[in-house]
Design an enzyme around this catalytic site. Structure first.
Site, PDB file in Angstrom:
ATOM      1  N   ASP A   1      60.822  63.110  14.801  1.00 43.32           N
ATOM      2  CA  ASP A   1      59.478  63.731  14.877  1.00 43.32           C
ATOM      3  C   ASP A   1      59.603  64.781  13.807  1.00 43.32           C
ATOM      4  OD1 ASP A   1      57.197  63.841  17.470  1.00 43.32           O
ATOM      5  OD2 ASP A   1      56.864  64.314  15.437  1.00 43.32           O
TER       6      ASP A   1
ATOM      7  N   GLU B   1      48.422  68.019  21.012  1.00 44.08           N
ATOM      8  CA  GLU B   1      49.765  68.195  21.405  1.00 44.08           C
ATOM      9  C   GLU B   1      49.869  69.503  22.460  1.00 44.08           C
ATOM     10  OE1 GLU B   1      51.343  66.802  17.030  1.00 44.08           O
ATOM     11  OE2 GLU B   1      52.884  67.965  18.719  1.00 44.08           O
TER      12      GLU B   1
HETATM   13  C1  GLC Z   1      53.686  65.380  15.362  1.00 42.48           C
HETATM   14  C2  GLC Z   1      53.592  64.438  16.597  1.00 42.48           C
HETATM   15  C3  GLC Z   1      53.858  63.089  16.197  1.00 42.48           C
HETATM   16  C4  GLC Z   1      53.392  62.640  14.725  1.00 42.48           C
HETATM   17  C5  GLC Z   1      53.973  63.697  13.905  1.00 42.48           C
HETATM   18  C6  GLC Z   1      53.590  63.408  12.404  1.00 42.48           C
HETATM   19  O1  GLC Z   1      54.445  66.679  15.655  1.00 42.48           O
HETATM   20  O2  GLC Z   1      54.472  64.790  17.654  1.00 42.48           O
HETATM   21  O3  GLC Z   1      53.171  62.305  17.087  1.00 42.48           O
HETATM   22  O4  GLC Z   1      53.476  61.263  14.478  1.00 42.48           O
HETATM   23  O5  GLC Z   1      54.276  64.834  14.219  1.00 42.48           O
HETATM   24  O6  GLC Z   1      52.271  64.160  12.240  1.00 42.48           O
END
Ligand code: GLC
Length: 751
Positions: A325, A521
Site C-alpha cells: 500500500d 480511510e
Molecule cells: C491508500 C489506500 C489504498 C489505495 C492506495 C493508493 O492509502 O489504503 O486502498 O489503493 O493508497 O491510493
C-alpha cells in the site's frame, strides 16, 4: 519469418542468454520508431517480432523467460518500483529509472480533468517506458473503486456497501465491466479494486468500501474481478483492466475498527472471517493483491512472510503479484521514512512491487544495495519480476502500450449511467415504512430537505474526484432532488429548502435526505458517537414540528446511531453512497422499483454495541439481511419458493480437536468438523466432557454447557457443510489440555 521455436531447455535458455545487448538495442530502436510515429501499423505488426519476448504468438511463460534473461538488475528493480505520477519529475525518470509502474493516488489528477487529458498523460508516460532498452511498458494503477472516480464526468457507481445490499453478484460483475471500459478509455490498465475487506466494526472509516460483514457476502462479490479483467483472467476480453484484491488481510477486523490498526484474532478466526474473499478472488485469477496497512496480533502484514508468501502465494496458490500500500513499507519500523532494512523485510516477506510512491530513487538504490549485499536473494527479485511481467504480457501491454481511444467515449456514457441507476435502485434498503407512507404518489405535494438532497459530492462519498471527496457539485450527475423532480407529475409541487425552513402542514410528506459528508480511510474513523450531525437533527426537528409525515433517506457510508430519532420517522431508506445516479433513489421512493435491498451490515441499536455482527447475540435495531418491500404494506418480500430439499435427516460427521497453544493453566484449540456423509449438512454440533476444564471463549460456534459437557453448535453462517467439506471453530479454556477427549459429532441434513 517466425523465429525458431524456443524450448525451455537449459541449452535454449543459455543460448538466449548469450544474445548480445546490441540485439536488444536494435529491438528497442525498432519498437521506439514504431511507437513514436504512431501505433504500429498493420504491416509493422505483421513483421516478425525481433525477439522472443516480443512475439505474442509464444506462451506467456516463454516470453517471461526470454525477457528475464535479458534484464539487468536495474531493469528488474525498476519493475518492482511504483511511483506516483506527480512525483515523477522530470517525466523522463520513467525511462531513466526504468520504472515498471506509475500510479495516481487518491488526490492524483490532471488539468483539465477530462478523460482525454488522462489518456494523453498516460501515453506520454508510456512512451518514456517503452523507450528503455528492452521497451518494457509500465502499468498504471488507480483507485477506480466505484467508477473511474478520478475523472470528472465519469459514471460514479454506488460504493461497495450499497452493492452488498443488492445481493446481486452478476450486477457487480457488470459494473466491473463498465468501469473497466471507462478506465481503459483514460489509458489506465489497473484498478486498486475490489476491496474485499470484511468490515466487522462500523466505526471503521472504510466500512463503505466493504461489501458486508460476512465472508460469504463479500466472497460472493468477487465477481467484480471478472468484471474488471474478464472471466478468463487479465487480457481475456477487450478493455481488460488488472484487478486488485485488497487489503490482504484483516483490514476490516481491527480492534475498535481503527484504520491501519491491529487485528487481534487467532489464525482460525482470521481464516474463517477474512481469508475466504481472497480465496474467491484468487480462484477467479485476480492479477494483483494489495497488502493491508494493519497488523495481525501486533505484526505488520507488510512484513509477514507467513501471511504473504506461505498462505497467500503458497496455500492459496496466488500467481499474480503483491503490491504494497501507499508508503506502507515506511511503517514497518514505526519510524517515518523507509530504510534498507524495511525494504528487504517487505520484499523478502513477499512484496513484489512497492508503492513507494515518491522517493523512488532512494528505494531503487536501497533495494539494489540489499540485493548486492545478499540480503535480498536474486531468486526473490526474479520471482517478483516473473509475477509482474506475466500480468503485463497477459494484459497485452507489449502489443498495445498506448491508450485504446475507442473507449474514451464510454466515460460517463448513458449506458453506464443507466446501469448505475439500476445499481442504486437495487441497493436501497427499506428499513421502516409505517402506514405505507411509501411509495409516494408522483402527484403529491412534497417538501424536500436535508444537506444531501441536492449534493452529488455527499451522495458519492470519498474516493470521488479526490481522496477524501467533498460536498458540492463536484461532477455531473442527478441528485436525489433532481430525481424526485424529474419523476414528479408536476415538479412545481416539489419544494426544496435544505434546512426545512418554510414547511407547513399543507404537504403530503417531507423527504429528508441526511447523513454523512465525505471521508476516506482513517479520517472516517468514528471512535465516539455515530449519530447524525447537528444540522441534520435541527432540520429533522423542523420537519417533525410541522406534523407532516417524514420520510428519511440516509446517505451514509455505514449504519448510523439513529434509534432515538426513528420513532419520529414514518419511513427510513438506507441509500448508502449512491454516486451520480440519484434517480435510482427516487425510483424506489415513487415505487417504480419495489425496494429489494437487504442490510449488508447489522444495524446497531446504539454505538456502544460496536462491533455488532450477525450471530453475536447482541440486540440489533435491524438485523443483517433486513429489508422491507412494498405490496403488503410493510410485509417483507415473500420468501422465494423453496427449492426441493431432501427430507431432514441426520448427517454423518467427525470432529477432530487440535491444541494450537497452551500455557500454564489453559490452552487454545482449533476444532474441525468434517462432513463424512454424502448429503450437505445444514447444521452440526460437537460435544465433549469438560472434566475440570472451563471454556473461556469460543469463535465460529455457539457454546452451551450442561451436566459437565460442552456443546458447540454452528453459527448462522457456517452451518452448511458440503459432503466431504469441513468447517472449523475454536475455543480457549482454563485447565489442562492433557487427556482431552475426542468430541462427539451430531449433524443434520436438509430442511
Ligand atoms: C491508500 C489506500 C489504498 C489505495 C492506495 C493508493 O492509502 O489504503 O486502498 O489503493 O493508497 O491510493
Amino acid at each position: 519469418m517466425r523465429p525458431t521455436t524456443y524450448h525451455r531447455g537449459r541449452s535454449g535458455y543459455l543460448r538466449r542468454k548469450r544474445m548480445t545487448a546490441a540485439l536488444s538495442v536494435v529491438a528497442a530502436f525498432l519498437t521506439l520508431a514504431v511507437l513514436t510515429v504512431a501505433q504500429p501499423s498493420a504491416d509493422a505488426t505483421a513483421q516478425a517480432a525481433a525477439l522472443p519476448y516480443q512475439d505474442a504468438s509464444l506462451a506467456v511463460d516463454e516470453r517471461v523467460d526470454d525477457l528475464l534473461a535479458r534484464m539487468t538488475l536495474d531493469d528488474k528493480i525498476g519493475q518492482m518500483t511504483q511511483a506516483d505520477k506527480d512525483a515523477i519529475v522530470p517525466q523522463s525518470d520513467v525511462k531513466t529509472y526504468r520504472l515498471g509502474s506509475v500510479l495516481s493516488g487518491g488526490d492524483g489528477t490532471v488539468s483539465p480533468n477530462t478523460a482525454q487529458t488522462w489518456a494523453d498523460t498516460y501515453d506520454a508516460l508510456q512512451r518514456q517506458a517503452v523507450a528503455t532498452p528492452l521497451a518494457i511498458p509500465m502499468i498504471y494503477g488507480i483507485d477506480a473503486v466505484h467508477g473511474a472516480n478520478a475523472v470528472r464526468g465519469a459514471t460514479i457507481f454506488p460504493h461497495n456497501i450499497g452493492l452488498g445490499a443488492t445481493r446481486d453478484p452478476a450486477l457487480v460483475e457488470r459494473i466491473g465491466r463498465a468501469v473497466a471500459e471507462e478506465v481503459t478509455g483514460t489509458g489506465v490498465d489497473w484498478t486498486f479494486a475490489p476491496c474485499l475487506c470484511v468490515a466487522r466494526n462500523d466505526r471503521w472509516g472504510r466500512t463503505y468500501e466493504s461489501f458486508g460483514e460476512t465472508p460469504e457476502l463479500v466472497s460472493s462479490m468477487a465477481t467484480a474481478v471478472d468484471g474488471f479483467q474478464g472471466a478468463d483472467g487479465p487480457g481475456s476480453v477487450p478493455a481488460s483492466v488488472l484487478a486488485t484484491a485488497k487489503h490482504y488481510i484483516g483490514d476490516g477486523g481491527t480492534t475498535n475498527g481503527t484504520d491501519q490498526g491491529n487485528t487481534q484474532l487467532t489464525e482460525a478466526e482470521l481464516r474463517s472471517v477474512h481469508l475466504p474473499p481472497f480465496k474467491a478472488a484468487v480462484d477467479r485469477g485476480v492479477g494483483s493483491v494489495m497488502l493491508s496497512y494493519s497488523s495481525w496480533n501486533g505484526v505488520k502484514v507488510h512484513g509477514h512472510k507467513f501471511l504473504v508468501t506461505d498462505l497467500l502465494k503458497g496455500e492459496l496458490g496466488f500467481d499474480g503479484f503483491v503490491v504494497s500500500d501507499w508508503a506502507a513499507v515506511d511503517q514497518l519500523d514505526g519510524q517515518t521514512g523507509f530504510t534498507a532494512d524495511e525494504v528487504s523485510r517487505a520484499v523478502n516477506a513477499g512484496v513484489d512491487m512497492v508503492m513507494v510512491p515518491t522517493d523512488y530513487k532512494k528505494f531503487i538504490s536501497l533495494l539494489r544495495a540489499e540485493v548486492n549485499a545478499g540480503r535480498v536473494p536474486m531468486s526473490r527479485v526474479d520471482d517478483a519480476n516473473r509475477r509482474i511481467l506475466t500480468q503485463k504480457f497477459r494484459l497485452g501491454l507489449f502489443e498495445k502500450p498506448l491508450t485504446d481511444r475507442a473507449y474514451t467515449s464510454t466515460v460517463g456514457s448513458a449506458e453506464h449511467r443507466a446501469l448505475a441507476r439500476q445499481a442504486v435502485r437495487e441497493s436501497q434498503v427499506l428499513l421502516k415504512n409505517e402506514g405505507g407512507v411509501l411509495p409516494l404518489a408522483k402527484s403529491a405535494k412534497l417538501f424536500v430537505a436535508g444537506k444531501s438532497a441536492d449534493d452529488i459530492g455527499n451522495m458519492s462519498g470519498g474516493w470521488t474526484m479526490s481522496w477524501q471527496g467533498r460536498s458540492g457539485d463536484i461532477t455531473p450527475g442527478t441528485t436525489v432532488l433532481e430525481g424526485i423532480r424529474e419523476a414528479a407529475t408536476d415538479s412545481s409541487r416539489v419544494t426544496y429548502e435544505r434546512y426545512g425552513n418554510g414547511i407547513d402542514g399543507s404537504y403530503t410528506a417531507a423527504v429528508a435526505v441526511v447523513g454523512e459528508t465525505p471521508y476516506a480511510e482513517g479520517r472516517g474513523d468514528r471512535p465516539g458517537a455515530m449519530g447524525l450531525d447537528q444540522e441534520d437533527l435541527q432540520t429533522l426537528a423542523k420537519l417533525k414540528a410541522s406534523g407532516v409525515p417524514v420520510v428519511v433517506v440516509l446517505v451514509s457510508g455505514r449504519p448510523l446511531d439513529i434509534a432515538a430519532q426513528l420513532p419520529d420517522w414514518k419511513a427510513l431508506v438506507a441509500a448508502w453512497l449512491p454516486g451520480t445516479e440519484g434517480g435510482g433513489v427516487s425510483d424506489v421512493l415513487f415505487g417504480d422499483h419495489r425496494p429489494t435491498g437487504k442490510l449488508p451490515m447489522t444495524w446497531m441499536r446504539s454505538a456502544s454495541q460496536q462491533p455488532i455482527n450477525q450471530g453475536d447475540g447482541k440486540d440489533a435495531l435491524f438485523p443483517y439481511g433486513h429489508g422491507l418491500t412494498y405490496g403488503a404494506v410493510t410485509e417483507p418480500e415473500p420468501e422465494p419458493e423453496p427449492t426441493p430439499t431432501p427430507t431432514p435427516g441426520t448427517g454423518i460427521c467427525t470432529v477432530t480437536a487440535k491444541v494450537t497453544s497452551s500455557w500454564s493453566g489453559g490452552y487454545q484449540a482449533d476444532v474441525t468438523v468434517r462432513n463424512t456423509g454424502t448429503a450437505p449438512l445444514t447444521g452440526w454440533a460437537a460435544s465433549w466432557d469438560l472434566g475440570a476444564r472451563t471454556i473461556t471463549n469460543v469463535w465460529n460456534g455457539t457454546l452451551t454447557t450442561s451436566g459437565g459437557r460442552a456443546t458447540v453448535r454452528n453459527t448462522a453462517w457456517n452451518g452448511t457443510v458440503a459432503a466431504g467439506g469441513t468447517v472449523t471453530f475454536g475455543y480457549t479454556a482454563n485447565g489442562s489440555a492433557a487427556g482431552l477427549p475426542a468430541p462427539d459429532c451430531t449433524a443434520t441434513t436438509g430442511g
